[in-house]
Design an enzyme around this catalytic site. Sequence first.
Site, PDB file in Angstrom:
ATOM      1  CD  GLU A 415      56.959  35.414  19.364  1.00  0.00           C
ATOM      2  OE1 GLU A 415      58.080  35.126  18.876  1.00  0.00           O
ATOM      3  OE2 GLU A 415      56.796  35.721  20.556  1.00  0.00           O
ATOM      4  CD  GLU A 491      59.999  40.361  18.355  1.00  0.00           C
ATOM      5  OE1 GLU A 491      60.895  39.530  18.649  1.00  0.00           O
ATOM      6  OE2 GLU A 491      58.835  40.300  18.802  1.00  0.00           O
TER       7      GLU A 491
END
Length: 1012
Positions: A415, A491
């Site tokens: 991220e 994820e």
Amino acid sequence: MHHPPPSGTLPYYEDVSPSTGALPPRAWWAVSDARRVNLGGAWRFRLSGSAAAEDDAFARPGYDASGWDVLPVPSHWPLHGHGSPAYTNVRYPFPVDPPRVPTENPTGDHLRMFDLPDDWPGGAALLRFDGVDSCARVWLNGAELGTFKGSRLPVEFEVGELLSPRGNVLAVRVHQWSSGSYLEDQDMWWLPGIFRDVTLIERPEGAVTDFFVHCGYDHTTGTGTLRVDCEPQGTVTVPELGLDIPTGEPVIVPVEPWSAELPRLYDAELATEGERIPLRIGFRTVAVEDGVLKVNGRRILFRGVNRHEFDPDHGRVADMETMRRDLLLMKRHNINAVRTSHYPPHPAFLELCDEIGLWVVDECDLETHGFEVVGWRGNPVDDERWTPALLDRAARMVERDKNHPSVVMWSLGNECGTGRGLSAMAAWIRRRDAARPIHYEGDRSCADVDVYSRMYADHAETELIGRRSEPPLADAESDRRRRDMPFVLCEYAHAMGNGPGGLSEYQRIFETYERCQGGFVWEWIDHGLRRTAEDGTPYYAYGGDFGEELHDGNFVCDGLVFPDRTASPGLVEYKKVIEPVRLVGDSGRGIVTVTNCFDFADLSGLTFRWSYEEGGTAGDGGQLVVPPLGPGESAEVELPRLPRTTTAVEAWWTVRAVLAEDTAWAPAGHEVAWTQFASVLEWGGRAVAHRGRRHAPRLAEGGLIVLGPGTFDAATGVLRYLDGSPVQGPELDVWRAPVDNDRGTPRHPDGQLERLWRESGLHRMRHRAERVSLGDETLTVVTRVAPAASDIALRAVYSWAATGGRLRLDVLVAPEGDWPLPLPRLGVRLGLCPTLDTATWYGGGPGEAYPDTRAASRIGRYTSGVDALQTPYVRPQENGARADVRWAELRRADGSGVRVEGAPAFWLTVRPWSTRALDAARHTHELRREDTLWVHLDHALHGVGSHACGPEVLPAFRLRAAPASFSFTFSTLGAADGQADPAEVAEPLPAPEPTTAHGGSDDQNASDREIS
């Protein structure tokens, strides 16, 4: 674009450069014949409120620190009474002004006095730090060694000339905030300190400076290639392979390959003139071929988890026992892969992965998520001034971990948006280690990677990607390149609170489409910090419990294990969904189909056992002979022929695959996979029926109605007593204490069910009895259940009848008005005596299940204390339902109690506190036993999904408001009563009176006596 000031104009902790004085990064090895001194233990400690509050006099020999506190190292100082932890997911807890940090910068000065062992030989030595958060300045005997950042990465300094036999003074100043903090915005607690080992390592003349073990495997020839590059030159011996070769020279030899399923390691030794290092070598080759990620020539399927390092008492301080415990738990739950979110783990963890067998995606200590809040302005990964720091972090990860066969991919970080710095990292890694693919999720163009990775893509999008038919990228060449890549969900299935739902549907996609190579559940463990309430009750704290200005609440508790590493129902469900052996039974044909879903192992290590149960009572059992099927192979195996049953109860086959022998991760008999399927029965006898006269309802004194064993309120029609024992209800119930996934995310407001449910008033439904009427053999109650300020409602018709000592309730429910939302639940709730503290039921178990988390629920007869029926989610929420229940008994210590039978099978939830109390509680210690035992008998439940961060509940598991009918039969149990004979079934009771869709009677029978 915001740029940091030029290097040199800022203090070291704000400078963007990574370190000063440190040696080049190198491989980690646990042991050698060179001496080591562990410098952990009791250190002197002083905490200051800012970086400049104290001078550096404490680093000089002779400084008197006797008045300082004592702090264990490794540790985080906020967990030892110095300041407080703080939790944020995305947002930086300081102004976004890179690379500057606040003046309020907690700074911990650490002092350690040590002597050298008497036989220390002198000469060169290294001082190694394996993890310091977030920036450190180091002195030894008054001489400054340097500064460094990169909290989860090692750093070493040359110290040989500074050492004295006695009275060495090691001084370390640690700043909580630094320029490095902008690169470490991982979703976790902000916890400063020296939290990994500090070690002094002897470096004899001619000792190993660094080495790189290159091991490949050719699956077409069965041979391995070994080359060990080493500085200085030396020799490598592998006795089992008969090898004694110079470093730098390749050799090809027949070997058994390493994989996560068969983690074959060869003991070896690397020897130079000054040092001998034991090695454990695993031969394997990783490659992307034909759009598929392969190891040793075979497609692999990640059944993975994301793993933070966490302990509820010690934060990110990890010991060997805890790391091994994690890995054993993973393997015992069929997990085969770990993404080291979002930083390299303790180096010993990878050594354990090599030994026990897990695929590892090793992720760099890099995340800049907080820049998303400001539109990615100033993002360091797209600012060339930060590139040296990014390259430093990549090098320290790769060099440390390059010799582990378990590491099959490098991940650039998490991220961080996109930027040139990531490209520079990828280019450096490819030059240094071309043998491993590169992973990064945050760039949809996949410009720098070898696999297409996403997080929380829903089922529909994942299936499109599996077909290689996802929406195209604007750039045709990038689109073609990405479409040719394997796909991984780095994820998915956000495991926060009750959930995650939808695992089975994801797994079907992974197994259907070759491109979809599995994923990593977010995440392994709840990061709750252990605390004790004023009354001594333990609980786990989360964001906001320490007075943080900014925090993200219990979002830090989103794991498959609770903080104490107890398996959650989500982990039990995941184990079942990802089991590597598929068993499909067909009792009509008398066979079970066995399919080997391992990637490499055959089934020779498993034993297959069958059992047969009737009505929850164990019958025969034995062993099935299953051939040692290779990966992907299937076989049909005959079930034994049993004598014809003579009972009228349902019967079930269960087939289990268990370990045949002890392994490194579980003992013989450990269950790996199972299936359960109903038997096709030939009824050989007539069932025994309960018989007794049918009771007529009658009015009694005190505004009561008596019907068999039941006594009702004449005004409301609510049951008040059952055989003289007080009862509250049953009454229609639609509310549940919202689960974390019901909250949804601000990005998808239409999926925020908790908010929408509360706005609709479903948590405050009101009941109005419209009619209470007595028939010849029935009591009928018509009720309207609705929230204030709304015209939506549920019309409920309760029809009661009694035979002998049994009281039957038939319920018809019909919605009124426009119901745009799903219902949380649909069933009845009743309150019973709290001394009923043991539950026995026949149905699904042993653990909780919900409509989209029921794969691990198997039919049987179970007994549990009421307390053990509760699932202690860190933030209390709906929990504890048991699926497919046919009957349940609640008993006291003397054996007396209540029995409930359902038609159709129902969901059973039993709690010592009300839904209202569960809804109001924010921590487990706030729940207190009430003077009522609350029992929920649900006809249907809404699924749980994983929408706290992932997809909403799938359409098949949404509980739509629609007409429904269901029945329950109640009876009491005397102290001398045993459990009911499963062969006995009740004689059918009268059907409920015919009603219209809206719940009113079609024909007001003249014999009915309306009470209200």
